[in-house]
Design a protein around this motif. Sequence first.
Motif, PDB file in Angstrom:
ATOM      1  N   THR A   1       0.863  -1.193   0.000  1.00 42.34           N
ATOM      2  CA  THR A   1       0.000   0.000   0.000  1.00 42.34           C
ATOM      3  C   THR A   1       0.894   1.236   0.000  1.00 42.34           C
ATOM      4  OG1 THR A   1      -0.147   0.030   2.422  1.00 42.34           O
ATOM      5  CG2 THR A   1      -1.818  -1.222   1.225  1.00 42.34           C
TER       6      THR A   1
ATOM      7  N   ARG B   1      -2.238  -1.982  -4.256  1.00 46.22           N
ATOM      8  CA  ARG B   1      -3.377  -1.056  -4.360  1.00 46.22           C
ATOM      9  C   ARG B   1      -2.860   0.375  -4.519  1.00 46.22           C
ATOM     10  NH1 ARG B   1      -7.544  -1.422   0.363  1.00 46.22           N
ATOM     11  NH2 ARG B   1      -5.959  -0.271   1.523  1.00 46.22           N
TER      12      ARG B   1
ATOM     13  N   VAL C   1      -4.173   4.557  -6.170  1.00 44.99           N
ATOM     14  CA  VAL C   1      -5.249   5.411  -6.668  1.00 44.99           C
ATOM     15  C   VAL C   1      -5.301   5.368  -8.192  1.00 44.99           C
ATOM     16  CG1 VAL C   1      -6.119   7.785  -6.796  1.00 44.99           C
ATOM     17  CG2 VAL C   1      -5.162   6.917  -4.651  1.00 44.99           C
TER      18      VAL C   1
ATOM     19  N   LEU D   1      -5.012  -3.405  -7.748  1.00 44.61           N
ATOM     20  CA  LEU D   1      -6.301  -2.804  -7.424  1.00 44.61           C
ATOM     21  C   LEU D   1      -6.168  -1.291  -7.522  1.00 44.61           C
ATOM     22  CD1 LEU D   1      -7.226  -4.780  -4.160  1.00 44.61           C
ATOM     23  CD2 LEU D   1      -7.966  -5.294  -6.499  1.00 44.61           C
ATOM     24  N   THR D   2      -7.144  -0.632  -8.132  1.00 43.22           N
ATOM     25  CA  THR D   2      -7.188   0.831  -8.114  1.00 43.22           C
ATOM     26  C   THR D   2      -8.391   1.240  -7.281  1.00 43.22           C
ATOM     27  OG1 THR D   2      -8.416   0.816 -10.215  1.00 43.22           O
ATOM     28  CG2 THR D   2      -6.035   1.122 -10.331  1.00 43.22           C
ATOM     29  N   ASP D   3      -8.118   1.974  -6.237  1.00 43.78           N
ATOM     30  CA  ASP D   3      -9.181   2.378  -5.315  1.00 43.78           C
ATOM     31  C   ASP D   3      -8.704   3.576  -4.519  1.00 43.78           C
ATOM     32  OD1 ASP D   3     -11.605   2.351  -4.065  1.00 43.78           O
ATOM     33  OD2 ASP D   3     -11.373   0.394  -3.123  1.00 43.78           O
ATOM     34  N   ARG D   4      -9.656   4.307  -3.983  1.00 50.45           N
ATOM     35  CA  ARG D   4      -9.353   5.496  -3.191  1.00 50.45           C
ATOM     36  C   ARG D   4     -10.054   5.377  -1.843  1.00 50.45           C
ATOM     37  NH1 ARG D   4      -8.251  10.760  -5.275  1.00 50.45           N
ATOM     38  NH2 ARG D   4      -9.159  10.134  -7.280  1.00 50.45           N
ATOM     39  N   GLY D   5      -9.327   5.670  -0.758  1.00 50.72           N
ATOM     40  CA  GLY D   5      -9.902   5.591   0.584  1.00 50.72           C
ATOM     41  C   GLY D   5     -10.943   6.666   0.819  1.00 50.72           C
TER      42      GLY D   5
ATOM     43  N   PHE E   1     -10.828   3.557   3.799  1.00 46.85           N
ATOM     44  CA  PHE E   1     -11.066   2.124   3.819  1.00 46.85           C
ATOM     45  C   PHE E   1     -11.442   1.697   5.235  1.00 46.85           C
ATOM     46  CE2 PHE E   1      -7.812   2.913   0.537  1.00 46.85           C
ATOM     47  CZ  PHE E   1      -8.496   2.435  -0.585  1.00 46.85           C
TER      48      PHE E   1
ATOM     49  N   SER F   1     -14.025  -4.079   5.541  1.00 47.28           N
ATOM     50  CA  SER F   1     -13.726  -4.354   4.130  1.00 47.28           C
ATOM     51  C   SER F   1     -12.253  -4.703   3.943  1.00 47.28           C
ATOM     52  CB  SER F   1     -14.098  -3.149   3.265  1.00 47.28           C
ATOM     53  OG  SER F   1     -13.353  -2.002   3.634  1.00 47.28           O
ATOM     54  N   GLU F   2     -11.392  -4.095   4.747  1.00 46.76           N
ATOM     55  CA  GLU F   2      -9.971  -4.416   4.659  1.00 46.76           C
ATOM     56  C   GLU F   2      -9.718  -5.847   5.131  1.00 46.76           C
ATOM     57  OE1 GLU F   2      -8.841  -2.259   2.638  1.00 46.76           O
ATOM     58  OE2 GLU F   2      -7.278  -1.233   3.790  1.00 46.76           O
TER      59      GLU F   2
ATOM     60  N   SER G   1      -6.739   5.559   6.082  1.00 47.33           N
ATOM     61  CA  SER G   1      -6.119   4.284   5.715  1.00 47.33           C
ATOM     62  C   SER G   1      -5.796   3.426   6.929  1.00 47.33           C
ATOM     63  CB  SER G   1      -4.838   4.536   4.894  1.00 47.33           C
ATOM     64  OG  SER G   1      -3.931   5.355   5.604  1.00 47.33           O
TER      65      SER G   1
END
Length: 250
Positions: A135, A155, A157, A172-176, A178, A182-183, A205
């Motif tokens: 991360t 992971r 952005v 993985l592309t994702d934005r907090g 989080f 789910s983590e 995060s």
Amino acid sequence: MKHSILILGGTAEARHLAQRMAGDARYSTELSLAGRTRTPIAHPVPVRVGGFGGAEGLARYLRDERIAMLIDATHPYAVRISGNAAEAARMAEVPLVALRRPPWQLQAGDLWLDVPGIAEAVASLGSKPRRIFLTLGRQELVPFEAAPQHQYLIRSVDPVEPPLSVPHAVYLTDRGPFEEASEADLLRKHDIEIIVAKNSGGPASYGKIAAARSLGITVVLIRRPLLPEVVAVDTVEGVLDHLAHMLPPL
């Protein structure tokens, strides 16, 4: 007249600060972003994207725009930008305040391995193949090519381009932010054994840290760098109080 304020941003705190200042009649606020994120979140104040040309360029901008206060609300690991901000403020004789979120603190049940940098984080993974959750920023992933025996979950952005030269990597592309639940689901789904992260602090995060604690997963935590010694606060409210004290109404 209004006081001209420049925020060096790129963090959730910078965005929240800009939101608080957007409707304040005392200030004319501009937010500066480095431009590394391809799809930045919309902001309620004018946004400047791109570098200034080092400390001298930033100092020139501060003078030309008659900035009354410079706010360094960059990431805790943005050493170069924070250094340039401190030097530029000194050169332009503009007051500077830094918004620095507190680091996470070790809690009962945490399995943390504290390392000083990326190279040490790579070395700490060992020779035995492991399932690793990275991360980190895209610019800090290349050193992990030196440990191709591991399986990586990465992971970010924005997409990692080009991908790492390792045989086993999932992106993985994702934005907090989080959440812990789910983590934890993500960690279980990929059978993660080790997380590599920075001690960024803040709630956005922290979910992975809490999830790792509940699942007994080791976190290799990269130590925070030393930043310039300047006036610093750790909350948005602290910045606003400092502004009100230092910049009385015109």
